[in-house]
Design an enzyme around this catalytic site. Structure first.
Site, PDB file in Angstrom:
ATOM      1  N   ARG A  47       0.902  -1.184  -0.068  1.00 55.58           N
ATOM      2  CA  ARG A  47      -0.152  -0.175   0.049  1.00 55.58           C
ATOM      3  C   ARG A  47       0.814   1.218  -0.058  1.00 55.58           C
ATOM      4  NH1 ARG A  47      -3.046   3.786   0.476  1.00 55.58           N
ATOM      5  NH2 ARG A  47      -5.214   3.915   1.464  1.00 55.58           N
ATOM      6  N   GLU A  55     -11.276   3.969  -4.951  1.00 55.66           N
ATOM      7  CA  GLU A  55     -11.399   2.436  -5.402  1.00 55.66           C
ATOM      8  C   GLU A  55     -11.889   2.121  -6.569  1.00 55.66           C
ATOM      9  OE1 GLU A  55     -10.425   0.265  -2.831  1.00 55.66           O
ATOM     10  OE2 GLU A  55     -10.123   2.184  -1.648  1.00 55.66           O
ATOM     11  N   ARG A  89      -0.734  -5.789   4.464  1.00 53.65           N
ATOM     12  CA  ARG A  89      -0.029  -5.104   3.539  1.00 53.65           C
ATOM     13  C   ARG A  89       1.182  -4.259   4.029  1.00 53.65           C
ATOM     14  NH1 ARG A  89      -5.160  -2.011   1.181  1.00 53.65           N
ATOM     15  NH2 ARG A  89      -5.059  -1.266   3.343  1.00 53.65           N
TER      16      ARG A  89
END
Length: 159
Positions: A47, A55, A89
């Site tokens: 990320r 999104e 992440r």
């Protein structure tokens, strides 16, 4: 629409408390998340620190993803990171080579490049996690100003 500027080249130093790894970008999930394959063939979701992007199903989400793909997909990237989020992440600064060169290239910050192109915004909510905000705060002040100027250009506002 906005040319690459010196802003994307700002603040690409690493600190002693973080880790740096290199790998090939093998996937782009959206405008702020990529998948990097390391030398040991281990894939990691990354990320991009300091930014948020729409999104995929939100307005401009697909365009944001396509722009990030244009920047990093298939390239060897360097990830400067210090922690993982609750989803596992890596949260890191993703640096990629500028242009198509085979030797040492100037590197650009993918997150800053996304903001400059208008496909992401500075994620102020997590600013305390952003090493760069501490190491070179002027670049984030410049980033906020640049983001405001881009917004004004797009909306036709002068202030």
């Amino acid at each position: 629409i906005f040319p690459t500027s010196i802003l994307t080249a700002l603040c690409i130093s690493s600190s002693a408390d973080g880790a740096t790894q290199q790998g090939k970008d093998v996937g782009v999930s959206d405008g702020d998340t990529i998948t990097v394959l390391s030398d040991g063939n281990k894939s990691e979701k990354v990320r991009l620190v300091g930014i948020d992007a729409p999104e995929k199903r939100q307005p401009y989400g697909e365009k944001s993803k396509l722009n990030l793909s244009r920047l990093v997909f298939g390239k060897i990237v360097e990830v400067d990171w210090s922690h993982k989020d609750r989803y596992g992440r890596i949260i890191g600064k993703v640096l990629f080579p500028q242009g198509n060169c085979s030797s040492k290239c100037p590197t650009l910050d993918a997150g800053l490049s996304q903001i400059e192109a208008g496909f992401a915004w500075h994620y102020k909510q997590y600013q305390s996690e952003q090493k760069c905000a501490v190491e070179c705060p002027k670049s984030y002040a410049t980033l906020a100003l640049s983001q405001e100027q881009i917004t004004n250009l797009r909306t036709g506002s002068s202030h």
